[in-house]
Design a protein around this motif. Structure first.
Motif, PDB file in Angstrom:
ATOM      1  N   PRO A  55     -14.803  10.986  14.754  1.00  9.98           N
ATOM      2  CA  PRO A  55     -15.053  11.077  13.307  1.00  9.98           C
ATOM      3  C   PRO A  55     -14.321  12.257  12.638  1.00  9.98           C
ATOM      4  CG  PRO A  55     -17.101  10.602  14.446  1.00  9.98           C
ATOM      5  CD  PRO A  55     -16.061  10.829  15.515  1.00  9.98           C
ATOM      6  N   LEU A  84     -10.863  11.066  12.099  1.00  6.13           N
ATOM      7  CA  LEU A  84     -10.865  10.068  11.025  1.00  6.13           C
ATOM      8  C   LEU A  84     -10.976  10.739   9.661  1.00  6.13           C
ATOM      9  CD1 LEU A  84     -13.205   7.439  12.685  1.00  6.13           C
ATOM     10  CD2 LEU A  84     -10.788   7.138  12.155  1.00  6.13           C
ATOM     11  N   ARG A  85     -11.805  11.782   9.606  1.00  7.14           N
ATOM     12  CA  ARG A  85     -11.978  12.491   8.333  1.00  7.14           C
ATOM     13  C   ARG A  85     -10.654  13.103   7.884  1.00  7.14           C
ATOM     14  NH1 ARG A  85     -12.289  13.922   4.132  1.00  7.14           N
ATOM     15  NH2 ARG A  85     -13.879  14.995   2.918  1.00  7.14           N
ATOM     16  N   LEU A 102      -8.416  10.321   6.703  1.00  7.08           N
ATOM     17  CA  LEU A 102      -8.874   9.920   5.365  1.00  7.08           C
ATOM     18  C   LEU A 102      -8.240  10.813   4.288  1.00  7.08           C
ATOM     19  CD1 LEU A 102     -10.742   8.257   3.493  1.00  7.08           C
ATOM     20  CD2 LEU A 102     -12.571   9.886   4.005  1.00  7.08           C
ATOM     21  N   PHE A 131      -7.477   2.348   9.726  1.00  7.66           N
ATOM     22  CA  PHE A 131      -7.589   1.643   8.448  1.00  7.66           C
ATOM     23  C   PHE A 131      -7.059   0.218   8.470  1.00  7.66           C
ATOM     24  CE2 PHE A 131      -7.311   6.240   7.370  1.00  7.66           C
ATOM     25  CZ  PHE A 131      -8.625   6.382   6.930  1.00  7.66           C
ATOM     26  N   VAL A 140     -18.296   6.451   7.922  1.00  8.78           N
ATOM     27  CA  VAL A 140     -18.417   7.468   6.874  1.00  8.78           C
ATOM     28  C   VAL A 140     -17.139   8.299   6.817  1.00  8.78           C
ATOM     29  CG1 VAL A 140     -19.675   9.515   6.115  1.00  8.78           C
ATOM     30  CG2 VAL A 140     -20.930   7.565   7.029  1.00  8.78           C
ATOM     31  N   ALA A 141     -16.631   8.692   7.992  1.00 10.53           N
ATOM     32  CA  ALA A 141     -15.439   9.544   8.052  1.00 10.53           C
ATOM     33  C   ALA A 141     -14.197   8.820   7.549  1.00 10.53           C
ATOM     34  CB  ALA A 141     -15.212  10.036   9.482  1.00 10.53           C
ATOM     35  N   GLY A 171     -14.314   6.940   4.970  1.00  8.87           N
ATOM     36  CA  GLY A 171     -14.509   6.729   3.540  1.00  8.87           C
ATOM     37  C   GLY A 171     -14.920   5.308   3.219  1.00  8.87           C
ATOM     38  N   GLY A 181     -17.312  12.613   4.413  1.00  6.28           N
ATOM     39  CA  GLY A 181     -16.388  11.577   3.964  1.00  6.28           C
ATOM     40  C   GLY A 181     -16.928  10.697   2.849  1.00  6.28           C
TER      41      GLY A 181
END
Lengths: 172, 135
Positions: free
Chosen positions: A18, A21-22, A25, A63, B76-77, B79, B125
């Motif tokens: 995560p 991923l953040r 993002l 994504f 969540v991370a 988005g 996120g």
């Protein structure tokens, strides 16, 4: 077919950290806010703080599409919004949304949405009613093309079975 | 008013981090912060909206199995959670204030269709939009 799976790496099933991923993002957010700018992998990788070599793969895994195609969907999304909501000439919209020539814009727009920018504008203006209570960016996102295949592939398919319709606006 | 929406929850990766963000940076107040072993029920409130609580929950076992909790943290991370919208009186002033507190804005204030809006994300996120209507 099952033997090919490892090569094409079904993106959604693999676990990703995560925290990584953040950071990915963050790169996606930067594309979102400035899709008219150039976004070479080097620049995106720097935003995410990951190596250039791994960025595109990790982005796609997260994504579902490669970064350059994501950028393309955002540009088309923005162009459709400008065509629908403003009176700006198509040429201005092409340059404002990040294309270097009107020809490339028109061709790509048609490949992705199935209509020319001018035809889309005419049709969208007749259709839009009562959507002013939805915040503009969410409405715009709903019109984003769902580009699950490369544009070149889509173009090839379109040649084989036309007309390919107007997927961009249908979900509304 | 006795019937209303009371709590809506968000998933956050780390509740201490979320507390610091929503209370320390956004200026919300803690409504409830109760622990039961590893589980923590944490809700905050907008200072001008005492009837509504925003829950800051961590996806965790045993409520969710470990794989589901991991999947939720990933979503969540990325988005992928639904949009959150907050009304503000002065979007640009709020933007300046929150920027100075280190909030990560993903879109600067833009005036469009008679409103001014800006976007930011919480550390996990979750994406927020602030809108000043009829600017």
């Amino acid at each position: 077919m099952a033997t090919e799976r490892s090569a094409s790496a079904t993106p959604t099933t693999k676990r990703q950290d995560p925290l990584l991923l953040r950071r990915l993002l963050r790169a996606k957010d930067r594309i979102d806010v400035a899709s008219h700018e150039d976004w070479p992998v080097r620049r995106l990788a720097a935003v995410s703080g990951v190596s250039e070599t791994h960025f595109a793969h990790m982005f796609r895994q997260a994504f579902g599409l490669p970064p350059h195609r994501y950028l393309l969907t955002r540009r088309i999304e923005r162009a459709t919004a400008l065509l629908r909501d403003t009176d700006h000439p198509v040429t201005d919209i092409a340059f404002d949304t990040g294309w270097n020539s009107l020809g490339t814009f028109g061709r790509t727009f048609r490949d992705v949405t199935g209509e020319s920018p001018g035809a889309f504008r005419e049709r969208a203006r007749g259709a839009a009613q009562g959507l002013d209570r939805v915040p503009a960016c969410f409405l715009s996102a709903a019109c984003r093309p769902d580009l699950i295949i490369a544009v070149s592939e889509k173009r090839r398919q379109g040649r084989n079975d036309k007309p390919c319709g107007s997927q961009a606006m249908e979900p509304l | 008013m006795s019937e209303a929406i009371q709590v809506v929850g968000l998933y956050v990766r780390d509740q201490d981090e979320a507390h610091d963000f929503y209370v320390g940076k956004l200026g919300f107040r803690v409504h409830t912060d109760q622990r039961n072993g590893d589980y923590r029920w944490l809700t905050v409130q907008h200072p001008d909206q005492p009837s509504f609580q925003l829950g800051l929950f961590r996806p965790q076992p045993p409520v969710h199995d470990a794989a589901t909790a991991q999947a939720l943290n990933e979503l969540v991370a990325k988005g992928a959670m639904p949009p959150l919208v907050m009304a503000v009186d002065d979007c640009r002033a709020t933007y300046e204030l929150l920027c100075s507190r280190g909030v990560e804005f993903t879109q600067e204030p833009i005036a469009r269709y008679g409103n001014v809006d800006a976007n930011f994300r919480d550390p996990s996120g979750n994406g927020w939009k602030i809108i000043e209507q009829g600017a």
